[in-house]
Write a protein that holds these residues in place. Structure first.
Motif, PDB file in Angstrom:
ATOM      1  N   GLY A   1       0.780  -1.233   0.000  1.00 27.65           N
ATOM      2  CA  GLY A   1       0.000   0.000   0.000  1.00 27.65           C
ATOM      3  C   GLY A   1       0.806   1.274   0.000  1.00 27.65           C
ATOM      4  O   GLY A   1       0.237   2.372  -0.052  1.00 27.65           O
ATOM      5  N   LYS A   2       2.134   1.171   0.051  1.00 28.81           N
ATOM      6  CA  LYS A   2       2.991   2.354   0.014  1.00 28.81           C
ATOM      7  C   LYS A   2       3.119   2.866  -1.423  1.00 28.81           C
ATOM      8  O   LYS A   2       3.132   2.087  -2.372  1.00 28.81           O
ATOM      9  N   ARG A   3       3.215   4.186  -1.577  1.00 30.37           N
ATOM     10  CA  ARG A   3       3.522   4.761  -2.894  1.00 30.37           C
ATOM     11  C   ARG A   3       5.039   4.823  -3.032  1.00 30.37           C
ATOM     12  O   ARG A   3       5.720   5.407  -2.189  1.00 30.37           O
ATOM     13  N   VAL A   4       5.556   4.228  -4.108  1.00 30.48           N
ATOM     14  CA  VAL A   4       6.998   3.990  -4.225  1.00 30.48           C
ATOM     15  C   VAL A   4       7.507   4.489  -5.575  1.00 30.48           C
ATOM     16  O   VAL A   4       6.882   4.252  -6.619  1.00 30.48           O
ATOM     17  N   LEU A   5       8.652   5.159  -5.542  1.00 27.20           N
ATOM     18  CA  LEU A   5       9.373   5.526  -6.761  1.00 27.20           C
ATOM     19  C   LEU A   5      10.705   4.792  -6.768  1.00 27.20           C
ATOM     20  O   LEU A   5      11.479   4.895  -5.810  1.00 27.20           O
ATOM     21  N   LEU A   6      10.973   4.039  -7.827  1.00 26.95           N
ATOM     22  CA  LEU A   6      12.231   3.309  -7.989  1.00 26.95           C
ATOM     23  C   LEU A   6      13.042   3.997  -9.072  1.00 26.95           C
ATOM     24  O   LEU A   6      12.576   4.156 -10.206  1.00 26.95           O
ATOM     25  N   VAL A   7      14.271   4.404  -8.728  1.00 22.28           N
ATOM     26  CA  VAL A   7      15.111   5.173  -9.646  1.00 22.28           C
ATOM     27  C   VAL A   7      16.438   4.458  -9.843  1.00 22.28           C
ATOM     28  O   VAL A   7      17.067   4.034  -8.870  1.00 22.28           O
ATOM     29  N   SER A   8      16.862   4.328 -11.099  1.00 16.88           N
ATOM     30  CA  SER A   8      18.194   3.790 -11.370  1.00 16.88           C
ATOM     31  C   SER A   8      19.151   4.926 -11.662  1.00 16.88           C
ATOM     32  O   SER A   8      18.861   5.809 -12.477  1.00 16.88           O
ATOM     33  N   THR A   9      20.291   4.932 -10.986  1.00 15.59           N
ATOM     34  CA  THR A   9      21.353   5.903 -11.276  1.00 15.59           C
ATOM     35  C   THR A   9      22.511   5.223 -11.998  1.00 15.59           C
ATOM     36  O   THR A   9      23.596   5.783 -12.111  1.00 15.59           O
ATOM     37  N   ASP A  10      22.289   4.003 -12.494  1.00 18.06           N
ATOM     38  CA  ASP A  10      23.321   3.237 -13.173  1.00 18.06           C
ATOM     39  C   ASP A  10      23.320   3.582 -14.656  1.00 18.06           C
ATOM     40  O   ASP A  10      22.287   3.457 -15.318  1.00 18.06           O
ATOM     41  N   PRO A  11      24.465   4.029 -15.232  1.00 21.67           N
ATOM     42  CA  PRO A  11      24.502   4.300 -16.674  1.00 21.67           C
ATOM     43  C   PRO A  11      24.140   3.073 -17.506  1.00 21.67           C
ATOM     44  O   PRO A  11      23.729   3.197 -18.649  1.00 21.67           O
ATOM     45  N   ALA A  12      24.306   1.874 -16.936  1.00 18.25           N
ATOM     46  CA  ALA A  12      23.960   0.635 -17.643  1.00 18.25           C
ATOM     47  C   ALA A  12      22.697   0.016 -17.038  1.00 18.25           C
ATOM     48  O   ALA A  12      22.590  -1.185 -16.875  1.00 18.25           O
ATOM     49  N   SER A  13      21.730   0.857 -16.737  1.00 22.41           N
ATOM     50  CA  SER A  13      20.530   0.382 -16.057  1.00 22.41           C
ATOM     51  C   SER A  13      19.816  -0.714 -16.845  1.00 22.41           C
ATOM     52  O   SER A  13      19.768  -0.686 -18.072  1.00 22.41           O
ATOM     53  N   ASN A  14      19.234  -1.681 -16.105  1.00 21.54           N
ATOM     54  CA  ASN A  14      18.435  -2.721 -16.753  1.00 21.54           C
ATOM     55  C   ASN A  14      17.030  -2.801 -16.146  1.00 21.54           C
ATOM     56  O   ASN A  14      16.387  -3.840 -16.210  1.00 21.54           O
ATOM     57  N   LEU A  15      16.546  -1.706 -15.584  1.00 23.61           N
ATOM     58  CA  LEU A  15      15.188  -1.703 -15.054  1.00 23.61           C
ATOM     59  C   LEU A  15      14.172  -2.038 -16.142  1.00 23.61           C
ATOM     60  O   LEU A  15      13.168  -2.699 -15.895  1.00 23.61           O
ATOM     61  N   GLN A  16      14.442  -1.564 -17.372  1.00 17.51           N
ATOM     62  CA  GLN A  16      13.493  -1.820 -18.448  1.00 17.51           C
ATOM     63  C   GLN A  16      13.400  -3.316 -18.765  1.00 17.51           C
ATOM     64  O   GLN A  16      12.339  -3.814 -19.154  1.00 17.51           O
ATOM     65  N   ASP A  17      14.510  -4.049 -18.580  1.00 16.95           N
ATOM     66  CA  ASP A  17      14.477  -5.497 -18.798  1.00 16.95           C
ATOM     67  C   ASP A  17      13.645  -6.185 -17.722  1.00 16.95           C
ATOM     68  O   ASP A  17      12.895  -7.132 -18.001  1.00 16.95           O
ATOM     69  N   VAL A  18      13.787  -5.713 -16.492  1.00 15.69           N
ATOM     70  CA  VAL A  18      13.087  -6.345 -15.375  1.00 15.69           C
ATOM     71  C   VAL A  18      11.577  -6.171 -15.506  1.00 15.69           C
ATOM     72  O   VAL A  18      10.801  -7.120 -15.337  1.00 15.69           O
ATOM     73  N   PHE A  19      11.132  -4.938 -15.856  1.00 16.88           N
ATOM     74  CA  PHE A  19       9.706  -4.665 -15.912  1.00 16.88           C
ATOM     75  C   PHE A  19       9.107  -4.815 -17.304  1.00 16.88           C
ATOM     76  O   PHE A  19       7.885  -4.779 -17.473  1.00 16.88           O
ATOM     77  N   GLY A  20       9.969  -4.957 -18.315  1.00 17.16           N
ATOM     78  CA  GLY A  20       9.482  -5.167 -19.670  1.00 17.16           C
ATOM     79  C   GLY A  20       8.843  -3.949 -20.305  1.00 17.16           C
ATOM     80  O   GLY A  20       7.994  -4.065 -21.185  1.00 17.16           O
ATOM     81  N   ILE A  21       9.244  -2.737 -19.864  1.00 18.06           N
ATOM     82  CA  ILE A  21       8.723  -1.510 -20.469  1.00 18.06           C
ATOM     83  C   ILE A  21       9.871  -0.522 -20.640  1.00 18.06           C
ATOM     84  O   ILE A  21      10.891  -0.604 -19.962  1.00 18.06           O
ATOM     85  N   GLU A  22       9.692   0.420 -21.569  1.00 16.68           N
ATOM     86  CA  GLU A  22      10.678   1.466 -21.759  1.00 16.68           C
ATOM     87  C   GLU A  22      10.538   2.514 -20.648  1.00 16.68           C
ATOM     88  O   GLU A  22       9.424   2.894 -20.278  1.00 16.68           O
TER      89      GLU A  22
END
Length: 611
Positions: free
Chosen positions: A41-62
């Protein structure tokens, strides 16, 4: 270590930083924690500061550097702080007010000043500090999680608030490698607020993610000490991927458990005082929201039939790769890939393999978090070893530039130059210079370079022209090593890149992006090395077998992408350290257990070079 990591009870502060050595599972841990908090129930923002971020791979969205809602997880938003995008926006923001007001020639000059590598760094940092200090943004979220770059880059990022604030406090001439300091001066209060937020234990928690292995634990200890020195003292330790026992009395699993327990028993003193938690080793690839929801839960394990995984793909051994490198006559060899995939081990093994064939080899690393000495140990007379140390290179570069300009500048001019060289981003220029000098050594011996994790490496290589301009601006002299660097990197007769990966989704995705970026830069790639393969190790343990089965699709993908120029290195039952073990890694292997009943399947042979 008996307490399972539970983000709902262990992460109370609004700002949460996940950091650690590359490949330890920072992204998986941060994403799973973000989902768990959002599900509660928490509102959460997840931010990548990695120049080689792979968050898009994990969630499957741009993703962009603006928060995007994750549809399948209510209350969760994610963003990538992409350095190039941030720099373009930062540049536009600074120049826009003067268009149509100042002459075009002045606008062009301003844009040129803001085209250097330093602008990329300060722009990304500008967004980072905004997230830390934006009261409106903080009011919208209960937690902001930062999935940070591998430790070396993260230390630099988190030290920047103090570094830039200190630089602005002592600057008297109003200029730096970023051009006019007015743009930075306006941010002075923002940077001080960022420092304050990072140092406040009620606001910020640092989660040191590691694996139960010697090198990641050592890196976590270093990060802990250095970040405490910057004021970030509210820390906890999360050990990811712990296997507690072997179900089938499997030799691979028993050795795996033994290695983990030994590493944990030798945990550095700096970590022993921290609250410590663990995450069990899971028998699946951690991609997709449902697997992330299961990440913190121990998987039910039952004895499995003692069947070894069959790899039905033709693939070579490291010996074949080394033979091909020798035959091709290349003089500069890079190992590149995501942090934690074993670039240092593969680079060391290649160096040993070439030395055993009678070649003089120089083995070096540009990785800020390198552990080359630990992996390589003793070495032969045919191999010399070095490390590009950022602090040493910075001091050397500063002294060189001052010496070159001492006779041509008056006292005021020298004071201006010394101030310029104190800016934090000068360190990157110094490292680049050392990198160019390292490549130049290939005229006398084969140079094998273990690079930093992918994001840092790409920033280094892509910034060639920008650093070229920075060096010319600050010293007026462009060394031959810098002038010749790009032609050397682009010549397939002189340079070869070995892309190192694990047979897992994220390392393969990132390696593929790396290959495409290198191609766009005109830098040739040929060989891929799949390291630490459980599928090639012959395990029958149910957890490790689960991971081995998950590898098969990625092995096929790598072999296809590499057009047959791919090798596989099994997970070894003892950690590979020292010359003799590295030598054994390069020898011919035959893994009969992975062949099917018709004698077909995995082909492992050495000496013949290409497929």
């Amino acid at each position: 270590m008996t307490t399972l990591f539970d983000p709902l009870t262990m992460l109370p502060t609004p700002f949460l930083f996940f950091t650690g050595k590359g490949g330890v599972g920072k992204t998986s841990t941060a994403c799973a924690a973000a989902i768990a908090l959002a599900d509660s129930g928490k509102r959460v923002l997840l931010v990548s500061t990695d120049p080689a971020s792979n968050l898009q791979d994990v969630f499957g969205i741009e993703l962009s550097n603006h928060p995007t809602a994750i549809e399948r997880v209510p209350n969760l938003f994610a963003a990538n702080l992409d350095p190039e995008t941030a720099a373009a926006e930062y540049k536009t923001k600074l120049v826009a007010p003067y268009r149509g007001v100042l002459p075009d020639s002045v606008i062009t000059s301003m844009e040129e000043q803001l085209s250097g590598a330093c602008t990329v760094e300060i722009a990304a940092f500008d967004e980072f500090t905004t997230l830390l200090t934006d009261q409106k943004l903080k009011s919208q979220f209960d937690h902001i999680l930062f999935d940070t770059a591998p430790t070396g880059h993260t230390l630099r990022l988190l030290q920047l608030p103090s570094a830039w604030s200190g630089f602005l406090d002592t600057s008297t001439h109003g200029a730096s490698c970023l051009g006019p300091l007015a743009g930075l001066e306006a941010k002075k209060n923002l940077y001080h607020e960022a420092v304050k937020s990072l140092s406040d234990g009620a606001l910020t928690t640092l989660i040191l993610v590691t694996r139960p292995e010697y090198s990641p634990l050592k890196e976590a200890a270093r990060a802990s000490t250095e970040l405490k020195d910057t004021g970030l003292k509210n820390q906890l330790l999360v050990v990811n991927g712990v296997l507690t026992s072997s179900i089938n009395n499997d030799a691979v699993a028993e050795n795996f458990v033994e290695r983990q327990q030994k590493a944990l028993s030798q945990m550095p003193a700096e970590l022993q005082s921290l609250a410590s938690y663990h995450i069990p080793l899971v028998p699946f690839n951690v991609t997709g929201i449902e697997s992330l929801r299961a990440f913190f839960k121990p998987a039910p394990v039952t004895p499995a039939p003692e069947e070894r995984v069959k790899i039905e793909t033709q693939i070579l051994t490291l010996e074949a790769l080394i033979s091909d490198l020798e035959t091709s006559g290349v003089r500069v060899i890079f190992t590149m890939g995501k942090g934690g995939v074993g670039k240092t081990t593969v680079a060391s093994a290649i160096a040993v393999g070439l030395a055993e064939r009678g070649h003089r080899v120089h083995l070096s690393t540009t990785d800020p978090a390198a552990h080359l000495e630990y992996v390589f140990g003793d070495h032969s007379d045919q191999i010399s070893v070095s490390r590009v140390d950022p602090k040493v290179e910075l001091e050397k570069y500063q002294q060189e530039v001052i010496r070159q300009n001492a006779d041509s500048l008056d006292e005021e001019g020298l004071a201006f130059l010394e101030e310029d060289l104190r800016s934090p981003c000068t360190e990157e220029i110094a490292v680049f210079r050392a990198f160019a000098d390292l490549v130049e050594c290939s005229e006398d011996e084969i140079v094998v370079i273990d690079t930093a994790p992918t994001g840092h490496t790409l920033l280094l290589l892509d910034a060639t022209q920008e650093y070229h301009k920075e060096i010319a601006r600050s010293s007026g002299v462009i060394p031959d090593s810098v002038q010749q660097l790009l032609p050397r990197l682009r010549d397939p007769k002189e340079t070869s890149v070995v892309i190192v990966t694990l047979a897992e989704a994220t390392p393969v995705y990132e390696a593929s992006r790396l290959e495409q970026d290198l191609k766009r830069a005109g830098i040739p790639t040929k060989w891929w090395a799949i390291n630490q393969s459980f599928a090639a190790a012959g395990t029958t343990d149910p957890v490790l077998s689960g991971r081995a089965h998950a590898e098969l699709d990625w092995i096929r993908s790598v072999v296809q992408n590499a057009e047959g120029h791919a090798v596989i290195i099994p997970w070894k039952q003892s950690e590979v350290t020292g010359y003799m073990q590295l030598k054994e890694l390069t020898s011919d292997l035959t893994l009969d257990f992975v062949r099917d009943e018709h004698g077909e399947g995995l082909t492992i042979s050495g000496g013949s070079g290409c497929c």
